[in-house]
Design an enzyme around this catalytic site. Structure first.
Site, PDB file in Angstrom:
ATOM      1  N   ASP A  45      -0.219   5.097   0.908  1.00 55.88           N
ATOM      2  CA  ASP A  45      -0.466   6.062   1.981  1.00 55.88           C
ATOM      3  C   ASP A  45      -0.455   5.389   3.348  1.00 55.88           C
ATOM      4  OD1 ASP A  45      -0.918   8.466   0.396  1.00 55.88           O
ATOM      5  OD2 ASP A  45      -2.734   7.484  -0.307  1.00 55.88           O
ATOM      6  N   ASP A  95       0.861  -1.176   0.000  1.00 55.52           N
ATOM      7  CA  ASP A  95       0.000   0.000   0.000  1.00 55.52           C
ATOM      8  C   ASP A  95       0.904   1.235   0.000  1.00 55.52           C
ATOM      9  OD1 ASP A  95      -2.455   1.593   0.528  1.00 55.52           O
ATOM     10  OD2 ASP A  95      -1.539   1.874   2.497  1.00 55.52           O
TER      11      ASP A  95
END
Length: 351
Positions: A93, A91
């Protein structure tokens, strides 16, 4: 999709990470070591495991492993298969980037964007206020929520086009943003690039913004990294006119979306420069998954993996969320930790 089964292999000698995990009991972090804290926290939290957690749980000042035996078996199997079978799924953020920035909550790749048009920035913020509670509401059925997320993303993308977003606005937004990569990210990418291990960065945000963050914050590219996210189409004047392919939102960012992937560099380590065929990536059936939400575990959906090590970053609400995170992830890094623990982990996977 359910993982493929494979026999568990035991390493003839324990790796450094696991030797350290087995030899250390949970203890307080050295008080002289700096730690990013939320503005509302008045003290550093010691590592306190929930009473309901297995007594076999072990931890370090920055991480928790609830089942060290299971992690040891996965590490041994991935080591035995070698780097040619490994891929990393991450991922963006709050995982590759820091949760806290100069004492405040850092911006996301989507949240940092300013169109240069206050009216349309306000409209996008109003959409967030309406749809975000739906996104985090556990009582809404997944299929219904997926339709609403598709609706949210579609409206947001429409506002970006209608509001006249430009490539220059993206560059300025990133330059002014409160966003930074975790310490150790460059070392991790260099280690993986040297071994031709692909890194797929999944995001429900905007690929063009994430790539600009890479350019401005890391000042270099990595040939093994792909961004799997929503990609913009600009005209000759640098104005946004469309989006490519299907929409990637929070409920479908996984390996089913590889047709949206595009490299930060011109190639994915392929000597011929071809990145059209993702079958080679899908044949890498050992996975190291990095995320900061339990929902990020779905990023490996669409891959028949043999072994998956899931590493989670628990950035805030430690005492409230640790039990759930330690049950979902093989190893949990606490308190907006650096990426150096992951660097140590991959060096054990690929010695």
């Amino acid at each position: 999709m359910r993982p493929m089964t494979s026999p568990l292999l035991l390493s003839p000698s324990p790796c450094r990470l696991l030797r350290r995990l087995f030899s250390r009991a949970p203890r307080r972090r050295n008080p002289t070591t700096p730690r990013p804290l939320a503005p509302h926290l008045g003290r550093r939290l010691p590592l306190r495991l929930p009473a309901s957690m297995s007594s076999s749980s072990v931890g370090t000042p920055d991480s928790v492993v609830a089942d060290a035996d299971a992690l040891a078996r996965k590490v041994a199997a991935i080591r035995a298969a070698g780097p040619a079978k490994l891929q990393v799924i991450a991922d963006f953020d709050g995982t590759l980037t820091r949760y806290w920035y100069d004492g405040s909550r850092g911006q996301s790749s989507h949240g940092l964007l300013r169109q240069g048009n206050e009216e349309f920035d306000s409209k996008r913020e109003a959409l967030f206020e309406h749809y975000h509670p739906i996104e985090i509401n556990p009582d809404i059925p997944v299929l219904e929520k997926a339709k609403l997320m598709e609706e949210w993303w579609g409206k947001t993308h429409g506002l970006l086009i209608e509001g006249g977003l430009t490539q220059e606005a993206i560059k300025k937004s990133v330059a002014d943003a409160a966003i930074a990569f975790r310490d150790g990210v460059v070392e991790l990418f260099e280690f993986l690039e040297a071994r031709d291990i692909p890194v797929l960065v999944f995001s429900a945000g905007l690929a063009d913004i994430i790539e600009e963050v890479f350019r401005q914050k890391l000042h270099r590219s990595f040939k093994n990294i792909k961004i799997v996210s929503n990609r913009m189409v600009f005209n000759e004047e640098g104005c946004l006119v469309a989006f490519k392919g299907k929409t990637i939102h929070v409920l479908n960012k996984n390996e089913h979306s590889l047709d949206m992937a595009a490299p930060v560099h011109d190639s994915l380590g392929d000597p011929n420069g071809s990145i059209d065929d993702y079958s080679l990536v899908k044949k890498r059936t050992n996975v190291l998954l990095l995320g900061d939400h339990i929902g990020d575990l779905g990023m490996s959906d669409g891959l028949n993996y043999e072994n998956r090590i899931a590493a989670g970053f628990l950035n805030t609400n430690i005492e409230k969320s640790l039990k759930d995170y330690s049950g979902a992830f093989d190893i949990v890094y606490l308190n907006d930790a650096s990426m150096r623990g992951v660097v140590e982990l991959v060096s054990d996977l690929c010695p």
